[in-house]
Design a protein around this motif. Structure first.
Motif, mmCIF file in Angstrom:
data_model
loop_
_atom_site.group_PDB
_atom_site.id
_atom_site.type_symbol
_atom_site.label_atom_id
_atom_site.label_comp_id
_atom_site.label_asym_id
_atom_site.label_seq_id
_atom_site.Cartn_x
_atom_site.Cartn_y
_atom_site.Cartn_z
ATOM 1 N N TYR A 392 -0.062 1.774 3.532
ATOM 2 C CA TYR A 392 -0.527 3.088 3.087
ATOM 3 C C TYR A 392 -1.616 3.665 3.984
ATOM 4 O O TYR A 392 -1.650 4.865 4.259
ATOM 5 C CB TYR A 392 -1.052 2.935 1.650
ATOM 6 C CG TYR A 392 -1.497 4.211 0.980
ATOM 7 C CD1 TYR A 392 -0.593 5.207 0.669
ATOM 8 C CD2 TYR A 392 -2.842 4.398 0.647
ATOM 9 C CE1 TYR A 392 -0.993 6.373 0.040
ATOM 10 C CE2 TYR A 392 -3.251 5.562 0.016
ATOM 11 C CZ TYR A 392 -2.332 6.541 -0.283
ATOM 12 O OH TYR A 392 -2.738 7.691 -0.897
ATOM 13 N N ASN A 393 -2.512 2.820 4.473
ATOM 14 C CA ASN A 393 -3.643 3.297 5.271
ATOM 15 C C ASN A 393 -3.382 3.243 6.770
ATOM 16 O O ASN A 393 -4.317 3.189 7.560
ATOM 17 C CB ASN A 393 -4.881 2.465 4.941
ATOM 18 C CG ASN A 393 -5.331 2.678 3.520
ATOM 19 O OD1 ASN A 393 -5.524 3.799 3.093
ATOM 20 N ND2 ASN A 393 -5.459 1.602 2.763
ATOM 21 N N LEU A 439 5.668 -6.556 -13.498
ATOM 22 C CA LEU A 439 4.790 -5.512 -12.931
ATOM 23 C C LEU A 439 4.158 -5.824 -11.578
ATOM 24 O O LEU A 439 3.128 -5.255 -11.240
ATOM 25 C CB LEU A 439 3.679 -5.146 -13.927
ATOM 26 C CG LEU A 439 4.068 -4.256 -15.108
ATOM 27 C CD1 LEU A 439 2.816 -3.773 -15.819
ATOM 28 C CD2 LEU A 439 4.910 -3.064 -14.683
ATOM 29 N N GLU A 442 4.178 -2.592 -9.601
ATOM 30 C CA GLU A 442 3.147 -1.634 -9.995
ATOM 31 C C GLU A 442 1.782 -2.056 -9.438
ATOM 32 O O GLU A 442 0.997 -1.228 -8.970
ATOM 33 C CB GLU A 442 3.100 -1.549 -11.527
ATOM 34 C CG GLU A 442 2.256 -0.420 -12.074
ATOM 35 C CD GLU A 442 0.841 -0.830 -12.427
ATOM 36 O OE1 GLU A 442 0.093 0.017 -12.889
ATOM 37 O OE2 GLU A 442 0.478 -2.009 -12.249
ATOM 38 N N GLU A 443 1.532 -3.366 -9.462
ATOM 39 C CA GLU A 443 0.271 -3.883 -8.943
ATOM 40 C C GLU A 443 0.088 -3.512 -7.467
ATOM 41 O O GLU A 443 -0.998 -3.146 -7.026
ATOM 42 C CB GLU A 443 0.256 -5.418 -9.079
ATOM 43 C CG GLU A 443 -0.981 -6.080 -8.498
ATOM 44 C CD GLU A 443 -0.921 -7.606 -8.568
ATOM 45 O OE1 GLU A 443 0.147 -8.176 -8.300
ATOM 46 O OE2 GLU A 443 -1.944 -8.216 -8.894
ATOM 47 N N HIS A 444 1.185 -3.588 -6.692
ATOM 48 C CA HIS A 444 1.080 -3.354 -5.254
ATOM 49 C C HIS A 444 1.206 -1.902 -4.860
ATOM 50 O O HIS A 444 0.894 -1.545 -3.725
ATOM 51 C CB HIS A 444 2.123 -4.198 -4.510
ATOM 52 C CG HIS A 444 1.755 -5.648 -4.440
ATOM 53 N ND1 HIS A 444 2.051 -6.528 -5.448
ATOM 54 C CD2 HIS A 444 1.079 -6.360 -3.504
ATOM 55 C CE1 HIS A 444 1.586 -7.728 -5.127
ATOM 56 N NE2 HIS A 444 0.991 -7.655 -3.953
ATOM 57 N N CYS A 445 1.690 -1.042 -5.771
ATOM 58 C CA CYS A 445 1.869 0.367 -5.422
ATOM 59 C C CYS A 445 0.521 0.958 -4.987
ATOM 60 O O CYS A 445 -0.442 0.953 -5.737
ATOM 61 C CB CYS A 445 2.428 1.157 -6.597
ATOM 62 S SG CYS A 445 2.624 2.910 -6.182
ATOM 63 N N PRO A 446 0.444 1.453 -3.741
ATOM 64 C CA PRO A 446 -0.846 1.863 -3.202
ATOM 65 C C PRO A 446 -1.258 3.290 -3.568
ATOM 66 O O PRO A 446 -2.359 3.704 -3.245
ATOM 67 C CB PRO A 446 -0.621 1.769 -1.689
ATOM 68 C CG PRO A 446 0.818 2.106 -1.513
ATOM 69 C CD PRO A 446 1.523 1.591 -2.740
ATOM 70 N N LEU A 447 -0.355 4.034 -4.213
ATOM 71 C CA LEU A 447 -0.706 5.412 -4.548
ATOM 72 C C LEU A 447 -1.850 5.401 -5.558
ATOM 73 O O LEU A 447 -1.804 4.663 -6.532
ATOM 74 C CB LEU A 447 0.504 6.140 -5.150
ATOM 75 C CG LEU A 447 1.503 6.801 -4.191
ATOM 76 C CD1 LEU A 447 0.819 7.954 -3.457
ATOM 77 C CD2 LEU A 447 2.062 5.836 -3.170
ATOM 78 N N PRO A 448 -2.887 6.193 -5.339
ATOM 79 C CA PRO A 448 -4.040 6.158 -6.242
ATOM 80 C C PRO A 448 -3.646 6.391 -7.702
ATOM 81 O O PRO A 448 -4.292 5.858 -8.599
ATOM 82 C CB PRO A 448 -4.933 7.291 -5.724
ATOM 83 C CG PRO A 448 -4.567 7.427 -4.292
ATOM 84 C CD PRO A 448 -3.101 7.110 -4.194
ATOM 85 N N ASP A 449 -2.586 7.180 -7.922
ATOM 86 C CA ASP A 449 -2.167 7.398 -9.302
ATOM 87 C C ASP A 449 -0.919 6.616 -9.662
ATOM 88 O O ASP A 449 -0.294 6.878 -10.697
ATOM 89 C CB ASP A 449 -1.963 8.892 -9.552
ATOM 90 C CG ASP A 449 -3.291 9.645 -9.505
ATOM 91 O OD1 ASP A 449 -4.262 9.142 -10.099
ATOM 92 O OD2 ASP A 449 -3.363 10.693 -8.827
ATOM 93 N N LYS A 450 -0.520 5.674 -8.829
ATOM 94 C CA LYS A 450 0.613 4.771 -9.075
ATOM 95 C C LYS A 450 1.946 5.511 -9.231
ATOM 96 O O LYS A 450 2.164 6.224 -10.222
ATOM 97 C CB LYS A 450 0.389 3.898 -10.320
ATOM 98 C CG LYS A 450 -0.809 2.987 -10.225
ATOM 99 C CD LYS A 450 -0.508 1.728 -9.442
ATOM 100 C CE LYS A 450 -1.732 0.825 -9.408
ATOM 101 N NZ LYS A 450 -1.645 -0.166 -8.332
ATOM 102 N N PHE A 454 4.966 2.689 -16.298
ATOM 103 C CA PHE A 454 5.753 1.848 -17.201
ATOM 104 C C PHE A 454 5.651 2.331 -18.642
ATOM 105 O O PHE A 454 4.650 2.946 -19.037
ATOM 106 C CB PHE A 454 5.334 0.381 -17.097
ATOM 107 C CG PHE A 454 3.863 0.145 -17.347
ATOM 108 C CD1 PHE A 454 3.398 -0.141 -18.630
ATOM 109 C CD2 PHE A 454 2.938 0.183 -16.306
ATOM 110 C CE1 PHE A 454 2.052 -0.355 -18.861
ATOM 111 C CE2 PHE A 454 1.592 -0.026 -16.527
ATOM 112 C CZ PHE A 454 1.140 -0.295 -17.803
ATOM 113 N N ILE A 484 6.451 -1.194 -0.390
ATOM 114 C CA ILE A 484 5.713 -2.439 -0.670
ATOM 115 C C ILE A 484 6.217 -3.088 -1.970
ATOM 116 O O ILE A 484 6.229 -4.309 -2.093
ATOM 117 C CB ILE A 484 4.182 -2.201 -0.709
ATOM 118 C CG1 ILE A 484 3.446 -3.541 -0.694
ATOM 119 C CG2 ILE A 484 3.767 -1.347 -1.898
ATOM 120 C CD1 ILE A 484 1.959 -3.450 -0.477
#
Lengths: 521, 306
Positions: A392-393, A439, A442-450, A454, A484
């Motif tokens: 992401y970065n 999940l 979901e834990e790894h999703c880097p978007l600030p708002d996910k 779920f 990811i």
């Protein structure tokens, strides 16, 4: 002079390797890592012909080519890292019986055929330089094969030393140090590495038949330099007919078989200015001085050969363009962020794997394709999301692309650009098929708002019990397709979530204003 | 004795290597099962500079010399899991980590190691979290983890996890100090000390998420830090464990320290407005005797530095 040439070769090889290691996270300023590729005029010429665009970043290649009007094939003899590798191989082979020079000399015009095939294809907007350009070959094989191989052997050596169990601390200190400068943190794996490695080995082993076989008979970049040298304005090597005893040692020493049979003239189309002849001449009859003299040599390209090469170029292009478009695998092809629209991307991408290299030091998303995006897309970078993901970065791939196939994006722009879209496979995702929490995605999703959200619902599980389970789904408006979730999904095999290029955005350029914008597909 | 030829040698070497690798090391417990006598169970320090709060909290427990003896090797395990900057509260505060390292050094530790099995690429995480730089300055050995250093270990008290790959340096160290950051986590609601230990294991770690409460407790039966220092300088309230949005970060300016990892986590839950028995992994760990989760049974001392 010969010593000077050797020093130059070694320095340029070191420069090549320096740039190779420079293409690593954290990539901060300095010399652009892609500059060696941009020095190849073949890449410049073909890319510009194929895309009908003047690519400013490739101007350097044209300057390198223009110098050939004065210096001939200096690039081949003094700078080319593939040429240097071949020379080093030559030293390794030592004295071996090679084929009779008269027998192999007939291959001379082949390189012009290769060049013609590439140029004809480029005119019809099919960029085919990537298979043959020596700088591309070197960058590609170093990235996918030589570097992982070297790391593998160093790793193996360390394994053995560590198992012996002495000097553990200093060994790991050394290892830490090596990791800081050259070694990867994890073993590297690339698709196609075996093929790239074999091609490279084949090029080196051609030395068995003649010194610099590749450069003499096959290399289209050499042919391009040779073609310009045909019209060169100056001569460097000069043979003093009064002193020359026609002993023929220069002809035996010449890597390029460029000394003509009259033994007191040479062919500047073949000569790479290596200076070996000067060194071996017992009479000191050969010297290097700049004389203004127009060339008049012939390039051994008959009309028949010209027609055949053109036909081959067209045939190759036609066969590739009419190959079957596999919708399923094409739909799974996710390109690096900032990639141009597919057709332009294919015309620009020189398959050098520079983006793959730098990506392997961050998210490890990119891999050279095989046939995933069809024959035309062979060896182009694609995301293999089960192996790695787009960090992401990170926006480094666009920064090192030599031909602008991947537009360099600002980080903020990259973080909202949609490369593709993730989809759950409910037959494989643990909460969906097993009714148990997971999940990891979901834990790894880097978007600030996910982008993975779920629902919490009570369900009757297979064993009849009632359970509260968190069921994940993809928020299509947020997902950027970084992959990811696919990389980290703990389900073996295809995983419970996969990536397609649905909703992907490419970097388009407005033809009138030249301004960039994102194109939705 | 007849001379061994090369072929025989390779054969014997191969067989013995295979045989040796089949034997799993049995229970090299990380950490000490018996805890030192401490003046209190939990030291909670608020409203100060991160480093000062850490120092105060450890001093309240009796000082670092209670945990680290002269000449011992120490592993300090922060959360370096993500490619995020400290302000985003996804990784342990670098000042906190550095101060822990410094105190270990002051207590006479011969070597202080800092590492984490990261989720994003390790170099990115180590760099952007600033932990590599700050911990190195404080005198720690900060290295990226080596695949060669994971070894499969039996977990005798494991219910679902019977064996798992654990990092050798953590197994061998005399002292393990756990320095997690308090964050939201969708699966376990919050991630605190117990989950932070996932950074010391290898393998397909995603599998721990399935039946998480049992598996994380299994892991905690074999990896037992002597000291847990919870970084709640900034805590992540939503979209954890990575966050990314500063509006999800809350400045708590709190450090919680204790020898009982379950007790530290139980107190940590309250920072998010949760009760310890709302967290499945705490209930599991408590029921299996790993520690105390009832806050009223704990001796907690709170101090404010301003």
């Amino acid at each position: 002079m010969e010593r000077l040439r050797r020093i130059s070769q070694i320095l340029f090889l070191i420069f090549f390797l320096y740039l190779f290691f420079h293409a690593t996270y954290p990539y901060e300023g300095g010399i652009p890592a892609e500059i060696f590729l941009q020095m190849s005029p073949l890449v410049a010429v073909v890319t510009m012909i194929a895309t009908r665009v003047f690519v400013v970043s490739l101007l350097l290649g044209l300057i390198v080519l223009a110098l050939s009007f004065f210096l001939g094939r200096y690039f081949c003899g003094w700078m080319c890292p593939l040429g240097t590798s071949i020379d080093l191989m030559d030293r390794l082979l030592g004295r071996i019986r090679r084929s009779d020079r008269r027998k192999v000399q007939k291959f001379r015009p082949w390189k012009f055929s290769v060049l013609l095939v590439i140029l004809v294809a480029a005119i019809f907007s099919f960029q085919f330089v990537w298979f043959f350009d020596p700088i591309v070959i070197m960058t590609r094989v170093t990235t996918t094969s030589l570097y992982p191989l070297a790391a593998f052997f160093i790793d193996g050596m360390m394994d053995v030393l560590l198992q012996i169990g002495i000097f553990q601390d200093p060994l790991f200190s050394l290892y830490d140090f090596l990791r800081e400068i050259v070694l990867p943190l994890e073993p590297l794996f690339f698709q196609q590495s075996v093929i790239f490695g074999l091609i490279f080995i084949a090029i080196l082993l051609l030395n068995r038949f003649a010194k610099r076989f590749w450069c003499r008979y096959l290399c289209p970049l050499g042919a391009l330099f040779g073609f310009v040298s045909k019209f060169r304005l100056t001569r460097g090597i000069s043979i003093d007919e009064k002193i020359c005893t026609k002993c023929g040692r220069c002809q035996i020493a010449c890597k390029m078989d460029a000394i003509n049979d009259d033994l007191n003239s040479y062919n500047p189309i073949e000569c790479v200015e290596c200076m070996s002849c000067i060194e071996v001449c017992p009479e000191g009859a050969i010297s290097y001085k700049m004389n203004f003299r127009l060339g008049s040599e012939k390039t051994d390209v008959s009309r028949r050969r010209f027609i055949w090469s053109t036909a081959t170029g067209l045939l190759t292009l036609g066969l590739v363009k009419t190959s079957f478009p596999d919708k399923v695998s094409q739909g799974n092809v996710v390109r690096p962020p900032g990639a141009l629209p597919e057709n332009e991307f294919l015309d620009r991408c020189v398959r050098c794997q520079e983006c793959v290299k730098i990506c392997s030091t961050t998210g490890k998303a990119l891999q050279p394709a095989f046939l995933e995006s069809g024959w035309e897309g062979i060896w182009t970078p694609i995301v293999n999301a089960r192996h790695g993901y787009c960090e992401y970065n990170c926006n480094l791939c666009g920064q090192v692309c030599p031909s602008g196939a991947i537009h360099p994006l600002e980080l903020e722009a990259k973080q909202t650009l949609k490369m593709g879209l993730a989809h759950f496979d409910r037959n494989r995702c643990i909460p969906w098929y097993k009714n148990e929490d997971c999940l990891v995605c979901e834990e790894h999703c880097p978007l600030p708002d996910k982008a993975i959200k779920f629902d919490v619902r009570e369900v009757k599980a297979q064993d009849g019990t009632m359970r509260v389970v968190k069921f994940p789904y993809v928020d299509e408006s947020l997902c950027i397709g970084c992959g990811i979730c696919v990389t980290k999904c703990p389900v073996e095999g295809p995983g419970g979530i996969f990536l397609t290029n649905a909703q992907e955005q490419r970097w388009g350029e407005d033809e009138s204003s030249g301004e960039g914008y994102l194109e939705n597909f | 004795m007849s001379k061994m030829n090369r072929r025989e040698f390779i054969k014997i070497a191969g067989i013995s290597t295979a045989a040796l690798s089949g034997v799993l090391p049995s229970l090299p417990l990380i950490g000490e099962p018996t805890r030192p006598n401490l003046p209190m169970d939990l030291a909670v320090v608020r409203n100060g500079q991160p480093a000062a709060m850490v120092r105060k909290a450890v001093e309240m427990l009796g000082g670092m010399s209670k945990f680290v003896k002269k000449g011992q090797t120490v592993v300090v395990k922060p959360n370096i899991g993500w490619d995020r900057v400290p302000e985003q509260a996804a990784t342990t505060n670098p000042e906190v980590v550095a101060e822990v390292v410094r105190m270990c050094k002051e207590a006479g530790a011969s070597k202080v190691m800092v590492f984490d099995n990261t989720c994003n690429q390790a170099r990115r995480c180590y760099t952007r979290s600033q932990i590599q730089k700050k911990a190195k300055e404080a005198g720690a050995d900060v290295s990226f983890m080596y695949k060669q250093k994971f070894q499969k270990v039996r977990i005798p008290d494991g219910i679902e996890l019977k064996t798992w790959e654990i990092y050798t340096d953590a197994l061998k160290a005399d002292v393990l100090i756990n320095v997690p950051i308090a964050k939201h986590h969708s699966l376990s609601r919050v991630t605190l000390g117990m989950k932070n230990l996932m950074g010391l294991i290898g393998g397909n770690r995603g599998k721990i998420h399935n039946h998480f409460n049992v598996k994380i407790t299994d892991l905690n039966t074999i990896i037992k830090p002597q000291l847990t220092i919870l970084d709640a300088v900034r805590i992540l309230l939503r979209n954890g464990p990575q966050g990314g949005n500063l509006k999800d970060v809350n400045e708590m300016n709190t450090i919680v320290a204790g020898a009982d990892i379950v007790a530290v986590d139980a107190f940590g839950a309250t920072l998010f407005g949760l009760l310890p028995d709302q967290l499945g992994f705490l209930k599991e760990a408590y029921s299996r005797g790993l520690g105390e989760m009832n806050l009223d049974k704990l001796k907690i001392k709170k101090v404010s530095l301003s």
